[in-house]
Design a protein around this motif. Sequence first.
Motif, PDB file in Angstrom:
ATOM      1  N   ALA A  67      45.648  40.810  41.459  1.00  0.00           N
ATOM      2  CA  ALA A  67      46.826  40.637  42.318  1.00  0.00           C
ATOM      3  C   ALA A  67      47.316  39.189  42.281  1.00  0.00           C
ATOM      4  O   ALA A  67      48.526  38.927  42.215  1.00  0.00           O
ATOM      5  N   ALA A  68      46.370  38.241  42.312  1.00  0.00           N
ATOM      6  CA  ALA A  68      46.748  36.826  42.231  1.00  0.00           C
ATOM      7  C   ALA A  68      47.410  36.517  40.890  1.00  0.00           C
ATOM      8  O   ALA A  68      48.396  35.760  40.812  1.00  0.00           O
ATOM      9  N   PHE A  69      46.889  37.113  39.822  1.00  0.00           N
ATOM     10  CA  PHE A  69      47.441  36.939  38.482  1.00  0.00           C
ATOM     11  C   PHE A  69      48.876  37.453  38.427  1.00  0.00           C
ATOM     12  O   PHE A  69      49.791  36.763  37.950  1.00  0.00           O
ATOM     13  N   GLU A  74      54.855  36.705  38.546  1.00  0.00           N
ATOM     14  CA  GLU A  74      56.128  37.065  39.168  1.00  0.00           C
ATOM     15  C   GLU A  74      56.843  35.849  39.720  1.00  0.00           C
ATOM     16  O   GLU A  74      58.064  35.696  39.541  1.00  0.00           O
ATOM     17  N   THR A  75      56.118  34.970  40.394  1.00  0.00           N
ATOM     18  CA  THR A  75      56.770  33.806  41.005  1.00  0.00           C
ATOM     19  C   THR A  75      57.193  32.779  39.969  1.00  0.00           C
ATOM     20  O   THR A  75      58.154  32.029  40.185  1.00  0.00           O
ATOM     21  N   SER A 195      37.863  36.662  32.295  1.00  0.00           N
ATOM     22  CA  SER A 195      37.864  38.041  32.796  1.00  0.00           C
ATOM     23  C   SER A 195      39.252  38.639  32.918  1.00  0.00           C
ATOM     24  O   SER A 195      39.391  39.830  33.194  1.00  0.00           O
ATOM     25  N   GLY A 196      40.299  37.834  32.689  1.00  0.00           N
ATOM     26  CA  GLY A 196      41.648  38.376  32.721  1.00  0.00           C
ATOM     27  C   GLY A 196      41.876  39.455  31.694  1.00  0.00           C
ATOM     28  O   GLY A 196      42.754  40.319  31.865  1.00  0.00           O
ATOM     29  N   GLY A 418      42.362  34.767  39.165  1.00  0.00           N
ATOM     30  CA  GLY A 418      43.722  35.154  38.809  1.00  0.00           C
ATOM     31  C   GLY A 418      44.460  34.050  38.084  1.00  0.00           C
ATOM     32  O   GLY A 418      45.323  34.313  37.241  1.00  0.00           O
ATOM     33  N   TRP A 419      44.095  32.798  38.389  1.00  0.00           N
ATOM     34  CA  TRP A 419      44.696  31.653  37.706  1.00  0.00           C
ATOM     35  C   TRP A 419      43.940  31.299  36.443  1.00  0.00           C
ATOM     36  O   TRP A 419      44.484  31.368  35.337  1.00  0.00           O
TER      37      TRP A 419
END
Length: 431
Positions: A67-69, A74-75, A195-196, A418-419
């Motif tokens: 979700a953070a990714f 998106e932003t 892990s992405g 996520g980053w």
Amino acid sequence: MAGRPPTTAASATTTDDEVPVEADLPEPEGAAEREPGSAAAAGIRRLAERFGPALALYGAVKLAGFAAFMWLLETNGHYLTNDPRFGGGAHPWDVLGSWDGLWYQRVAHEGYDPQLIPEQGFFSIKQNSAAFFPLYPGLIRLVSNLGLGLYGSGMLVSIVASFIAAAGIFAVVSKLYGRRAGVIAAGLWAAFPGSGVEWAVYSESVFVALAAWACYFVVDRNWLSAAVVTFMAGLARPSSVPLIAGVALAAAIALWKRSDGVAGPLTAILLPPVGCLGYLAWVGYRMGHLDGYITLQRGGWLHFFDWGRYTLRAATNVLRGESDYLFTYPTEDLIAVLVLLALPILLVALLSERPPLVLTVYTVGTLVMVLGSQQMFGTLSRFVLPIFPLLIPLAVALARVRLRNLATVLGVAALSSGWYAGYVIFQLGIP
């Protein structure tokens, strides 16, 4: 007297109320399992009890990082202007099917046409899909028959395989170091550097699922299962070589000691190399060069074993703030340096836990392959993702902390991943 009827209560006439009926009899032990469907339900319950906590933790950590990714993508919005081949698309999640994901989808759709075509320029050989091993694209093609399309099929295969991998990691660690450590290890893998690609059109989840269960079967001395699973891993990635060596060496020792018979260990020695070597031989045959796969990797991607010279040069450049090396991606490369510095610490900590031989050979062998090869330095975090045994010392240590503190550690790691494990490699570098 002998012919006189008995007059005791025990021999009195029995009334209808006293006649035992079938419903009043105790149920034979195991009768429930013999009812239709009850055996399967009991098996599912046992699996849920055994693996449920580990899979729930893995899913929660992974979902938070994912979700953070997606939020970062998106932003930022760069995916809208990037080439669809290189981290672009109409939606944030399209990024997950770009880069190598497009190659896997191409193989699933078109199959292979192995060739060595000379080129003039940065690469001396034209890139060819034969560089990508066949198991994962084969699964994509199989699942695409459900009507999901190649991208959807690739994502489904990766996500399902990631949970199978988490279950395998839990199985190995819990068997050796306790259930709590096994659950935590599954959660840690969701936030591991690189892990992405676990939830992307990449082959890592499939390979780690096979590697983890192969190691478990070796530890459990189930040689036939270990042989079959390792054979399949050999069709997934070239990094299966250290796994094959670890399984074969453990099997050879068992064969020498005659501790598990002959057939099982011998199969675990002979069968696993067939998958990897068979694919390399087929590619070489189709290209007309015995070393065709190695030539393609070297000329088409500049990937080859150089005894660590490129890794050393890239790392020292990053530490000095310079960029005199191939494939420079500053943020991704900085993450790679941090991973590189952590590897010896994790390795020493792992060896102090005295892991089984198969885990030691697999870990050390994979590290030698990764660190000793020239490749894009920033991808180091992805290439060490399959080395799940490095999670063992962390899991064992965290198993001793309180639940509240553990939740804090895993929560921060999940969101941060996520980053560093998603956004950095897919948007600020190359996965």
